[in-house]
Design a protein around this motif. Structure first.
Motif, PDB file in Angstrom:
ATOM      1  N   SER A 126       0.826  -1.211   0.000  1.00  0.00           N
ATOM      2  CA  SER A 126       0.000   0.000   0.000  1.00  0.00           C
ATOM      3  C   SER A 126       0.860   1.262   0.000  1.00  0.00           C
ATOM      4  CB  SER A 126      -0.962  -0.002   1.178  1.00  0.00           C
ATOM      5  OG  SER A 126      -0.268  -0.144   2.386  1.00  0.00           O
ATOM      6  N   LYS A 127       2.010   1.218   0.639  1.00  0.00           N
ATOM      7  CA  LYS A 127       2.925   2.368   0.641  1.00  0.00           C
ATOM      8  C   LYS A 127       3.519   2.566  -0.756  1.00  0.00           C
ATOM      9  CE  LYS A 127       5.505   5.567   2.490  1.00  0.00           C
ATOM     10  NZ  LYS A 127       4.971   6.890   2.660  1.00  0.00           N
ATOM     11  N   LYS A 128       3.853   1.475  -1.444  1.00  0.00           N
ATOM     12  CA  LYS A 128       4.361   1.581  -2.815  1.00  0.00           C
ATOM     13  C   LYS A 128       3.323   2.198  -3.737  1.00  0.00           C
ATOM     14  CE  LYS A 128       7.422  -2.423  -2.801  1.00  0.00           C
ATOM     15  NZ  LYS A 128       7.661  -3.732  -3.401  1.00  0.00           N
ATOM     16  N   VAL A 129       2.060   1.759  -3.596  1.00  0.00           N
ATOM     17  CA  VAL A 129       0.979   2.300  -4.430  1.00  0.00           C
ATOM     18  C   VAL A 129       0.832   3.793  -4.190  1.00  0.00           C
ATOM     19  CG1 VAL A 129      -1.521   2.266  -4.795  1.00  0.00           C
ATOM     20  CG2 VAL A 129      -0.264   0.123  -4.636  1.00  0.00           C
ATOM     21  N   GLY A 171      -7.273   7.148   3.471  1.00  0.00           N
ATOM     22  CA  GLY A 171      -7.496   5.717   3.697  1.00  0.00           C
ATOM     23  C   GLY A 171      -6.245   5.016   4.195  1.00  0.00           C
ATOM     24  N   TYR A 172      -5.091   5.345   3.602  1.00  0.00           N
ATOM     25  CA  TYR A 172      -3.831   4.735   4.034  1.00  0.00           C
ATOM     26  C   TYR A 172      -3.496   5.141   5.468  1.00  0.00           C
ATOM     27  CZ  TYR A 172       1.076   3.659   4.439  1.00  0.00           C
ATOM     28  OH  TYR A 172       2.280   3.176   4.880  1.00  0.00           O
ATOM     29  N   THR A 173      -3.723   6.410   5.804  1.00  0.00           N
ATOM     30  CA  THR A 173      -3.431   6.881   7.151  1.00  0.00           C
ATOM     31  C   THR A 173      -4.320   6.189   8.176  1.00  0.00           C
ATOM     32  OG1 THR A 173      -2.756   9.017   6.261  1.00  0.00           O
ATOM     33  CG2 THR A 173      -3.286   8.940   8.598  1.00  0.00           C
ATOM     34  N   MET A 174      -5.596   6.011   7.843  1.00  0.00           N
ATOM     35  CA  MET A 174      -6.507   5.326   8.763  1.00  0.00           C
ATOM     36  C   MET A 174      -6.102   3.861   8.937  1.00  0.00           C
ATOM     37  SD  MET A 174      -8.452   7.674   9.804  1.00  0.00           S
ATOM     38  CE  MET A 174      -9.688   6.755  10.662  1.00  0.00           C
ATOM     39  N   LYS A 175      -5.699   3.207   7.844  1.00  0.00           N
ATOM     40  CA  LYS A 175      -5.255   1.811   7.922  1.00  0.00           C
ATOM     41  C   LYS A 175      -4.018   1.705   8.815  1.00  0.00           C
ATOM     42  CE  LYS A 175      -2.611  -0.185   4.801  1.00  0.00           C
ATOM     43  NZ  LYS A 175      -1.535  -0.933   5.380  1.00  0.00           N
ATOM     44  N   SER A 176      -3.080   2.614   8.626  1.00  0.00           N
ATOM     45  CA  SER A 176      -1.856   2.592   9.432  1.00  0.00           C
ATOM     46  C   SER A 176      -2.147   2.858  10.896  1.00  0.00           C
ATOM     47  CB  SER A 176      -0.869   3.636   8.908  1.00  0.00           C
ATOM     48  OG  SER A 176      -0.455   3.300   7.613  1.00  0.00           O
ATOM     49  N   ALA A 177      -3.066   3.769  11.163  1.00  0.00           N
ATOM     50  CA  ALA A 177      -3.407   4.072  12.551  1.00  0.00           C
ATOM     51  C   ALA A 177      -4.018   2.857  13.238  1.00  0.00           C
ATOM     52  CB  ALA A 177      -4.375   5.249  12.608  1.00  0.00           C
TER      53      ALA A 177
END
Length: 103
Positions: A8-11, A62-68
């Motif tokens: 997800s970070k690569k995307v 969305g990525y920030t929420m997933k990481s949190a």
């Protein structure tokens, strides 16, 4: 050895690179439109830059929420880190027993 980035970070990084290419390209087209005195293209040039940035904002949120969620108590990354920290201070038999009782 270098740790591999998660997918997800690569995307997200690839999306950001594409956004910058798009933004620079649209700025070049805007400059060309000003140079040729063709100002009718500005609305769609603005949309071609603004809308992808807005979509990227949604992806980033969305990525920030997933990481949190992963990095708080109960999240898989957090729990894995806590088990690894316990492993450094306890013997393997005790950790295996705690893992079984946590399930």
């Amino acid at each position: 050895m270098k740790q591999q980035q998660e997918y997800s970070k690569k995307v997200l990084d690839n999306e950001l690179a594409l956004l910058w290419v798009n933004t620079i390209g649209m700025m070049a087209l805007a400059f060309y439109c000003v140079y040729t005195r063709f100002d009718a293209a500005f609305p769609w040039l603005t949309a071609m830059v603004g809308l992808p940035w807005a979509a990227w904002g949604v992806s980033k949120t969305g990525y920030t929420m997933k990481s949190a969620k992963q990095n708080t108590a109960g999240g898989i990354t957090y729990e894995t880190a806590m088990l690894a920290a316990k492993a450094e201070h306890q013997n393997p038999q005790t950790i295996a027993e705690e893992t079984v009782t946590d399930l």
